[in-house]
Design an enzyme around this catalytic site. Structure first.
Site, short mmCIF file in Angstrom:
data_model
loop_
_atom_site.label_atom_id
_atom_site.label_comp_id
_atom_site.label_asym_id
_atom_site.label_seq_id
_atom_site.Cartn_x
_atom_site.Cartn_y
_atom_site.Cartn_z
N ASP A 71 33.46 42.87 -75.71
CA ASP A 71 33.73 43.75 -74.58
C ASP A 71 34.96 44.51 -75.02
OD1 ASP A 71 34.92 44.87 -72.25
OD2 ASP A 71 33.62 43.59 -71.05
N HIS A 72 34.79 45.75 -75.42
CA HIS A 72 35.90 46.40 -76.13
C HIS A 72 37.14 46.59 -75.24
CE1 HIS A 72 34.35 50.21 -74.48
NE2 HIS A 72 35.51 50.75 -74.78
N HIS A 92 33.36 45.60 -68.38
CA HIS A 92 34.74 46.04 -68.61
C HIS A 92 35.64 45.81 -67.39
CE1 HIS A 92 32.93 47.65 -72.07
NE2 HIS A 92 32.66 48.85 -71.65
C1 BG6 Z 1 31.20 51.99 -73.01
C2 BG6 Z 1 30.22 52.62 -72.07
O1 BG6 Z 1 31.03 50.59 -73.03
O2 BG6 Z 1 32.51 52.26 -72.55
C3 BG6 Z 1 30.46 54.12 -72.00
O3 BG6 Z 1 28.91 52.36 -72.53
C4 BG6 Z 1 31.87 54.41 -71.62
O4 BG6 Z 1 29.58 54.73 -71.08
C5 BG6 Z 1 32.82 53.65 -72.53
O5 BG6 Z 1 32.08 55.81 -71.77
C6 BG6 Z 1 34.25 53.80 -72.05
O6 BG6 Z 1 35.10 53.26 -73.00
P1 BG6 Z 1 36.58 53.82 -73.18
O7 BG6 Z 1 37.17 52.92 -74.21
O8 BG6 Z 1 36.42 55.24 -73.62
O9 BG6 Z 1 37.20 53.71 -71.84
#
Ligand code: BG6
Ligand code: NDP
Length: 493
Positions: free
Chosen positions: A178-179, A241
């Site tokens: 989960d980045h 997230h």
């Molecule tokens: C991803 C989603 O996991 O996270 C995307 O699939 C989203 O739709 C993105 O844009 C958002 O990540 P960050 O790091 O740009 O906030």
């Protein structure tokens, strides 16, 4: 001793995530000397070879990274490619000699990190095909597997996927990415809370009035309409997230910092979320979909006109929810969480709203105390409080004390994918989602999925606005308003 000497096998190597996130992350780790002996074996069905794969990745890196020809050449020499029919177990036999050759060449002792960056329908298939050739066993070096999101489509499919993967990989080998957990500011939340005596005594229902969590994006669905339409804001951002961020805000301090105790505390929060009732989904939830608008003089398409989106789609691109956590620390404190595409700014932030003084001595409109934690962009922490307006009388105005991450300019801050790839190579699962927390999160959101399925209302909102009016009404019921962050911290007072 854990080592990050290994071969990284990326399934889905010809895809978007590989060239946009994974290869740049590996490149930066290499550039800053954090990778020693390593190779990257790209795998997909496309008929590429080592040279054509290197060329594609080189082009991608030139677009996004600051490079020198020497560093680029040196990095690309570690890249390899093997075409495999990803749904045919027999074809995975081709990986055996390739991996042997790479482990020998780079002396990586059989250590292998598999990264599944393919359509999710393959997340159960790839482990089985690897196991058919003994590529999952740890007799000759560790074997770990990173699973990209989405982890399942609902509670049932997440459980099925777990069963499929667990047939061939043990839990200690599985890294569910989960980045958001790799973002420096999300981790900083824990340090802010648990290493400062100042905040902890206030961090509970006695002093906190409510918590606001916003994950706003200014972009639409871009080229990912096909994927997004089967997902929507709830599955794409909220279930993973934002619930992970909420858990970081709400969790108890772990006894020690290691993967298990940290993840025990996260799981406890997920299990303590008050189950959503029919009344909640009808009155404390707002789902929305953006419509066409003109933003800064440019025509912006509505969701239904986006590529890959059916013209009658009922997929939500916005969601706002009021929820509660049933435990001693948080009982009765509402958490307002919202996320959406095509909102006015790209900003992820947490706002802790503290209770006001018991009696307004100076003015009825004294500013409330707020702690704003900006996750991105312009990562920062800002404490807002009231001080006297200069001049006659005792009128209070809001001032702030701000900290900006950019002020730590001498520190090299890893991006989320850099940090998480490095952690997986080191065998540190602290920042990866554990199976019990993932299931608890799915269980919590199931009533929202059921509500959607049963034809629940999807409001429209104009692209470039803060979502449907209904979302304003949702929070206004308790006399509160959403913050409208600009994507930039206020100038210092
Ligand atoms: C991803 C989603 O996991 O996270 C995307 O699939 C989203 O739709 C993105 O844009 C958002 O990540 P960050 O790091 O740009 O906030
Ligand atoms: P893409 O569609 O761009 O790439 C999919 C990759 O899988 C390609 O390399 C494709 O190559 C390969 N592949 C292998 N087998 C199949 C198959 N049977 N059908 C289709 N493709 C196959 O997807 P992304 O790179 O965008 O995403 C990969 C995964 O990561 C997805 O699960 C997505 O949800 C997740 N993700 C993506 C994010 C992003 O920003 N892109 C963000 C967060 C998660 P080939 O056709 O050559 O086999």
């Amino acid at each position: 001793m854990q080592t990050n000497n290994n071969c990284i096998v990326i399934f889905g190597a010809s895809g978007d995530l590989t060239h946009r996130k994974l290869i740049p992350a590996l490149y930066n780790l290499f550039k800053f000397g954090r990778l020693n002996q390593f190779s990257v074996l790209g795998v997909a069905r496309s008929e590429l070879n080592d040279d054509t794969f290197r060329e594609k990745m080189r082009e991608a890196l030139l677009e996004t990274e600051e490079t020198t020809p020497e560093t680029l050449d040196a990095f690309c020499s570690h890249l390899y490619y093997q075409a495999v029919n990803t749904s045919d177990a027999a074809d995975y036999g081709k990986l055996v000699p390739r991996l042997e050759e790479l482990h020998t060449k780079y002396q990586t002792n059989g250590n292998t990190l598999y990264y599944m960056s393919t359509p999710p329908s393959l997340y159960g298939v790839i482990p089985e095909c690897l196991a058919a050739h003994g590529l999952n066993t740890e007799e000759d070096g560790w074997k770990r597997i990173i699973v990209e999101k989405p982890f399942g489509y609902d509670e049932k499919t997440a459980q099925e996927l777990d069963v499929q993967i667990h047939r061939f990989f043990e839990e200690h080998q599985i890294y569910r990415i989960d980045h958001y957990l790799g973002k420096e500011t999300v981790q900083n939340l824990l340090v802010l809370r648990f290493s400062n005596g100042l905040f902890e005594p206030l961090w509970n229902r006695n002093y906190i009035d409510y918590v606001e969590i916003t994950g706003a994006e200014a972009i639409g669905v871009e080229e990912r309409g096909g994927y997004y339409d089967g997902s929507g804001a709830m599955r794409d951002m909220f279930q993973n997230h934002l619930l992970q961020v909420l858990a970081m805000v709400a969790m108890e301090p772990p006894a020690i910092i290691n993967a298990n105790s940290m993840r025990d505390e996260v799981a406890k929060v997920m299990h303590s979320l008050r189950p959503l009732t029919q009344d909640d989904v009808e009155h404390n939830l707002v789902l929305g979909q953006y419509t066409a608008a003109e933003i800064d003089g440019k025509e912006v398409k509505g969701y239904l006109q986006e590529k890959g989106v059916p013209s009658n789609s009922r997929t939500e691109t916005f969601m706002a929810l009021r929820c509660e956590i049933e435990n001693w620390r948080w009982a009765g404190v509402p958490f307002y969480v919202r996320t959406g595409k095509r909102l006015p700014a790209r900003v992820t932030e947490i706002v802790i709203h503290f209770k006001t003084t018991p009696h307004p001595v100076f003015s009825q409109n004294a500013p409330e105390n707020k702690l704003i934690i900006r996750i991105q962009p312009d990562e920062a922490i800002s404490m807002r409080f009231g001080l006297k307006k200069p001049g006659a009388g005792f009128e209070a105005k809001e001032v702030s004390m701000d900290f900006r991450y950019a002020d730590l300019a001498d520190e090299q801050v890893l991006t989320a994918y850099e940090r998480l790839l490095l952690d997986a190579m080191k065998g540190d699962a602290t920042l990866f989602a554990r199976t019990d927390a993932v299931h608890a999160a799915w269980k919590f959101v199931q009533p929202i999925l059921d509500y959607k399925e049963a034809g629940g209302r999807i409001y429209e909102y104009e692209a470039g606005t803060w979502g449907p009016i209904a979302a304003e009404k949702l929070i206004a019921k308790s006399g509160r308003v959403w913050r409208k962050p600009s994507g930039k911290m206020k100038k210092k007072v």
